[in-house]
Design a protein around this motif. Structure first.
Motif, PDB file in Angstrom:
ATOM      1  N   PHE A  80       0.569   8.610   5.043  1.00 49.58           N
ATOM      2  CA  PHE A  80       0.829   7.225   5.415  1.00 49.58           C
ATOM      3  C   PHE A  80       0.003   6.816   6.637  1.00 49.58           C
ATOM      4  N   ILE A 125      -3.280   5.907   5.107  1.00 44.50           N
ATOM      5  CA  ILE A 125      -3.192   4.595   4.453  1.00 44.50           C
ATOM      6  C   ILE A 125      -3.251   3.480   5.489  1.00 44.50           C
ATOM      7  N   THR A 126      -2.532   3.652   6.595  1.00 47.23           N
ATOM      8  CA  THR A 126      -2.539   2.633   7.649  1.00 47.23           C
ATOM      9  C   THR A 126      -3.945   2.440   8.211  1.00 47.23           C
ATOM     10  N   TYR A 154       1.152   3.982  -3.209  1.00 49.79           N
ATOM     11  CA  TYR A 154       0.885   5.411  -3.007  1.00 49.79           C
ATOM     12  C   TYR A 154       2.052   6.261  -3.509  1.00 49.79           C
ATOM     13  N   ALA A 174       0.830  -1.204   0.000  1.00 52.55           N
ATOM     14  CA  ALA A 174       0.000   0.000   0.000  1.00 52.55           C
ATOM     15  C   ALA A 174       0.871   1.265   0.000  1.00 52.55           C
TER      16      ALA A 174
END
Length: 431
Positions: free
Chosen positions: A406, A409-410, A193, A189
């Protein structure tokens, strides 16, 4: 009366932490004071003595300093340099290739160290000068590196998973195996990105140099030691040859043997790694012992059981309760380090979550993913501070701005695991 004492003590604990009292001292003060008020001074002393003795005498706890020592030896042996060189040759030609190579390197570095700070400290010295040379956007570069280093605590061996497993009496071997797929998904992921953003805005991070296939294959030979160490430790756990404690000892011996064969390890390196291991392990065990006494105190005041009772009678959907727990963890992650966050919250949240029927192994992975955010969110953000200190040129504001995408995203990855828990539990179920 006991309930009131328990809730008041926990509120006082949060106040001490907010005032900046080190978490081990804050927990110890509250736990000792609470035990003294509840059972008397001599019983409070006995609780700390018994807990410290039991912790020091538990064989599995030996795996914590051993895995830390293993990671530090890897750092001194400069295996991280070989790792990044190989990943750069394979992924450097992608958009944002230097940063993608860094993300993959941090993930693989986690296979030989259970501590995130070791990954960010090692990789930043190698990666950031190269990114500056290629005029990468420094916010994206530093944020991506600090965030990628958190994946190291998901890939086994992970100190946080060991702590969770020991505290909750959950299989550490299965937790280790369960961390592999989520760690790889998070790596993918992050990489996608970076590639997408650098494709849309090439000035943020251009592609690196191209290398012939023969040179790429040769670069993999340099990182064979990582595959050997990881294969011995995790393979032995998977097939049942080792317990986690034995795997840690085998991992240390394997790492020393490999580093010595590469002629990259001296007695001074072993001594320095041992000193740092003692310092870090001392901090972890101080928090662990004090948190264990606090858990006994809270159990005596029946705070945990009362919280479960409130939830049971509230008729709230299980998912709403779980999201509320994760929301609390997200907030605590802004003011607590990862070890303190796990040990402080487990006495409360683990009984709640398991009472709802959630799998302990699945929740262990979700909890560690939440603690990853604690390493990169302000104002604590341990990885951010380590990166700023090692580099010396970056400001904390630049790095915190860079990690924001990030973090999002997590959170999306965590939401995916909540929606599809089988992603996490499939691999350990095959053991």
């Amino acid at each position: 009366m006991a309930h009131l004492l328990g809730y008041t003590s926990f509120a006082f604990l949060l106040l001490l932490i907010a005032l900046g009292v080190p978490i081990a001292w804050a927990i110890s003060i509250v736990a000792f004071s609470g035990m003294t008020l509840l059972f008397g001074f001599s019983q409070a002393i006995a609780q700390f003595y018994t807990t410290a003795f039991n912790t020091a005498g538990e064989f599995l706890f030996a795996s914590i300093p051993l895995f830390i020592y293993m990671g530090l030896i890897v750092s001194y042996a400069r295996i991280g340099e070989d790792l990044y060189d190989a990943m750069y040759k394979w992924f450097g030609r992608l958009p944002g290739g230097l940063l993608v190579a860094s993300v993959v390197s941090c993930t693989m570095f986690g296979a030989v160290t259970g501590v995130s700070s070791a990954a960010v400290g090692t990789m930043s010295k190698i990666v950031l000068p190269e990114m500056r040379r290629y005029n990468y956007d420094i916010k994206m570069a530093s944020g991506g590196l600090a965030s990628a280093a958190t994946i190291a605590i998901m890939i086994p061996p992970s100190v946080l998973l060991i702590l969770y497993g020991l505290w909750t009496e959950t299989s550490i071997g299965k937790l280790f195996i369960a961390g592999i797929v989520p760690g790889l998904i998070l790596t993918l992921a992050f990489s996608l990105y970076i590639m997408a953003r650098c494709t849309l805005s090439p000035e943020l991070g251009r592609a690196g140099d191209a290398f012939p296939l023969r040179e790429k294959v040769q670069s993999l030979l340099k990182i064979t030691p990582i595959f050997v160490i990881f294969g011995v430790v995790i393979g032995g756990l998977y097939v049942g040859w080792f317990t986690p404690g034995e795997a840690a000892a085998v991992g240390v011996l394997s790492t020393i043997a490999v580093a010595t064969a590469m002629r990259r390890l001296s007695l001074n390196h072993l001594w320095e790694a041992a000193k740092q291991t003692v310092q870090l392990s001392g901090m972890i065990f101080a928090v662990l012992i004090s948190a264990s006494v606090l858990a006994r105190f809270l159990a005596a005041t029946q705070v945990t059981s009362s919280v479960i009772g409130i939830i049971d009678t509230s008729d709230l959907p299980d998912l709403v309760v779980l999201l509320a727990v994760l929301g609390v963890l997200l907030l605590l992650g802004c003011v607590l380090d990862s070890f303190g966050m796990i040990l402080l919250t487990l006495p409360f949240i683990f009984p709640v979550v398991t009472s709802l029927g959630y799998d302990p192994i699945w929740f262990g992975i979700i909890l560690v993913l939440m603690t990853e955010l604690a390493l990169i969110t302000p104002p604590v953000g341990m990885n951010v501070f380590v990166l700023a200190k090692v580099d010396g040129q970056l400001s904390l504001g630049e790095i915190f701005a860079g990690v924001t995408p990030f973090v999002v995203i997590t959170l999306l990855v965590i939401a995916t695991f909540i929606a599809f828990p089988g992603i996490v539990t499939w691999l350990p179920s095959r053991m």
